[in-house]
Design an enzyme around this catalytic site. Structure first.
Site, mmCIF file in Angstrom:
data_model
loop_
_atom_site.group_PDB
_atom_site.id
_atom_site.type_symbol
_atom_site.label_atom_id
_atom_site.label_comp_id
_atom_site.label_asym_id
_atom_site.label_seq_id
_atom_site.Cartn_x
_atom_site.Cartn_y
_atom_site.Cartn_z
ATOM 1 N N HIS A 100 -5.165 -0.895 15.370
ATOM 2 C CA HIS A 100 -4.924 -0.663 13.941
ATOM 3 C C HIS A 100 -3.658 -1.416 13.572
ATOM 4 C CE1 HIS A 100 -5.991 1.848 10.435
ATOM 5 N NE2 HIS A 100 -4.695 1.915 10.190
ATOM 6 N N LYS A 134 -9.868 1.039 2.439
ATOM 7 C CA LYS A 134 -8.507 0.529 2.252
ATOM 8 C C LYS A 134 -8.344 -0.556 3.278
ATOM 9 C CE LYS A 134 -3.949 2.543 3.357
ATOM 10 N NZ LYS A 134 -3.088 3.694 3.014
ATOM 11 N N LYS A 148 -5.713 -3.210 5.157
ATOM 12 C CA LYS A 148 -4.306 -3.466 5.405
ATOM 13 C C LYS A 148 -4.057 -4.970 5.321
ATOM 14 C CE LYS A 148 -2.271 0.052 6.706
ATOM 15 N NZ LYS A 148 -1.636 1.068 5.809
ATOM 16 N N ASP A 200 -3.396 -2.175 1.085
ATOM 17 C CA ASP A 200 -2.062 -1.656 1.414
ATOM 18 C C ASP A 200 -1.276 -2.792 2.054
ATOM 19 O OD1 ASP A 200 0.193 -0.253 2.003
ATOM 20 O OD2 ASP A 200 -0.787 1.297 3.221
ATOM 21 N N GLU A 214 -1.250 -0.921 -2.835
ATOM 22 C CA GLU A 214 -0.279 0.035 -2.305
ATOM 23 C C GLU A 214 0.946 -0.677 -1.755
ATOM 24 O OE1 GLU A 214 -2.182 2.756 0.369
ATOM 25 O OE2 GLU A 214 -0.294 3.568 1.138
ATOM 26 N N ASP A 220 4.153 4.142 -1.976
ATOM 27 C CA ASP A 220 4.060 4.870 -0.701
ATOM 28 C C ASP A 220 5.462 4.983 -0.092
ATOM 29 O OD1 ASP A 220 3.136 6.219 1.483
ATOM 30 O OD2 ASP A 220 2.142 4.531 2.462
ATOM 31 N N LYS A 275 2.398 12.519 1.189
ATOM 32 C CA LYS A 275 2.338 12.618 2.656
ATOM 33 C C LYS A 275 3.360 13.641 3.131
ATOM 34 C CE LYS A 275 0.885 7.906 3.519
ATOM 35 N NZ LYS A 275 1.122 6.597 4.079
ATOM 36 N N GLU A 317 -7.262 10.011 2.190
ATOM 37 C CA GLU A 317 -7.594 9.043 3.243
ATOM 38 C C GLU A 317 -7.486 9.690 4.629
ATOM 39 O OE1 GLU A 317 -4.648 5.853 2.832
ATOM 40 O OE2 GLU A 317 -3.179 7.079 3.879
HETATM 41 C C1 MUC Z 1 0.235 3.817 5.242
HETATM 42 O O1 MUC Z 1 1.134 3.032 4.999
HETATM 43 O O2 MUC Z 1 -0.468 4.180 4.302
HETATM 44 C C2 MUC Z 1 -2.139 5.346 6.597
HETATM 45 C C3 MUC Z 1 -3.360 4.858 6.713
HETATM 46 C C4 MUC Z 1 -3.261 3.617 7.309
HETATM 47 O O3 MUC Z 1 -4.167 2.852 7.565
HETATM 48 O O4 MUC Z 1 -1.958 3.335 7.535
HETATM 49 C C5 MUC Z 1 -1.212 4.475 7.237
HETATM 50 C C6 MUC Z 1 0.119 4.335 6.644
HETATM 51 MG MG MG Z 2 0.659 2.978 2.869
#
Ligand code: MUC
Ligand code: MG
Length: 376
Positions: free
Chosen positions: A24, A169, A171, A200, A226, A251, A275, A329
């Protein structure tokens, strides 16, 4: 149980390392296992409650590491709470704030364990202490984060086919923006029309990069962006939010409610990710939702790849919020090769069902917990 039965008799901690189903990646870290501190709060009547502190890639996503969280709970938080009642939620939160500054993940883990224990002792769901549930399921997205578009398409299609997730989502920020745009375009073209995609960036872009690439994101139909810029960049983030045709979600830039107020006043975005790692507790996260709502922000139920234990603590709060426009999420339990709960967490028809049983409403898989416990 009597109120005397809810006296806090012991708070125990352990570090666990859980292997994930795949690598991840985030802009600033990557992981192949998730480490948590699991807290057990024992009450006078013999009840045990569980809580969890989640970290991401060591002390990278935020400054707390599992080693520091464990030491600070054992040395400072647990002694401050012993012999008080688990039902004194506000007082316990104050005692913890007095014993340590920040340490939000550590405080949230202990608070989660106390809500679980208090609920089990009184045979009430933790939601009863938080105003009561107004929803029993929440739309839940899945995060694509291997960085390999073909793998990500296959993963997303499998989630869609199984009716587990239909919103995703992705990254960004660990590749060059140009490469990320190619990857994103490839994924969007393979998804059914209308698929909602959140990106994100985890602070990976500058204002200039944002200005350059946001038209492409808009053209691809991205639903939400994000944390594009670094947290300190209030003015630059406000400028990008003003010119962005896509809503911006805050975030990492807002941990405390004071951070949240500063961001809202500066107009850095229009959605806030809730969170426990940021708020430092269940009550405080509920207050953060109210503060965000008062500024007209929409809410998103964020995660830090928690196991079912940490997910349940978030869901207890999310279930009680008057508004949660973007769903949540909490896919963490399914990205672990073996979750730490045996029951209570269920995914059905693109939603996660909020646990209903006493306390956090989950049963911990003690074999899984023992197997994942760090031995040294
Ligand atoms: C974040 O920054 O949102 C939460 C889900 C994900 O994929 O990374 C985290 C942290
Ligand atoms: Mg995030």
């Amino acid at each position: 149980a009597t109120v005397r039965g809810t006296a806090i008799k012991a708070i125990r901690t352990r570090i666990v390392d859980c292997v994930t189903t795949r690598r991840h990646k985030l802009s600033n870290t990557e992981l192949t296992h998730q480490s948590f501190v699991i807290v057990e709060a024992m009450l006078a009547d013999g009840t045990t409650g569980y809580g969890e502190a989640s970290t991401l890639g060591g002390p990278r996503w935020s400054e707390e590491s599992v080693e520091a969280i464990k030491a600070n709970i054992d040395t400072y938080l647990a002694p401050a709470l012993l012999d008080g009642s688990a039902l004194d939620f506000e007082l316990n939160a104050l005692k913890m704030k007095k014993a340590v500054s920040r340490n939000t993940s550590a405080r949230a883990a202990v608070e989660g364990a106390l809500y679980d224990a208090a609920g089990k002792a009184l045979d009430l769901p933790a939601t009863a202490f938080l105003g009561g549930a107004v929803r029993d399921r929440i739309e839940v997205l899945w995060a694509l984060a291997s960085g390999d578009a073909e793998q990500e398409i296959e993963e997303a299609k499998a989630k869609l086919d199984a009716r587990l997730h239909r919103r995703f989502k992705i990254k960004l920020g660990f590749h060059e923006p140009r490469e990320d745009m190619i990857r994103l375009r490839r994924i969007m073209s393979a998804m059914p029309a209308g698929t909602e995609m959140v990106v994100d960036i985890n602070q990976g872009w500058s204002e200039a990069t944002f200005i350059r690439y946001v038209p492409e994101l808009a053209e691809m139909g991205i639903a939400l962006i994000e944390q594009p810029l670094k947290p300190g960049l209030l003015h630059a983030t406000a400028r990008v939010a003003q010119r962005s045709p896509i809503p911006i979600m805050t975030d990492e830039a807002a941990f405390s409610t004071q951070d949240l107020v500063q961001n809202a006043v500066a107009a850095t975005g229009s959605v806030y990710s809730l969170k426990l790692v940021k708020s430092g507790g269940l009550q405080e996260m509920k207050r953060a939702a109210a503060v965000a709502g008062a500024f007209g922000l929409e809410l998103y139920g964020g995660c830090l790849l928690e196991s079912g234990i940490g997910a349940a603590a978030h869901l207890a709060v999310f279930a009680t919020l008057p508004a949660l426009e973007w769903g949540c999420e909490h896919f963490g339990p399914s990205i672990l090769q073996r979750d730490l709960t045996a029951s209570g967490i269920a995914y059905r028809d693109f939603h996660i069902e909020t646990p209903k049983g006493p306390g956090l409403g989950i049963t911990v898989d003690t074999d899984a917990l023992d197997a994942a416990t760090r031995k040294h």
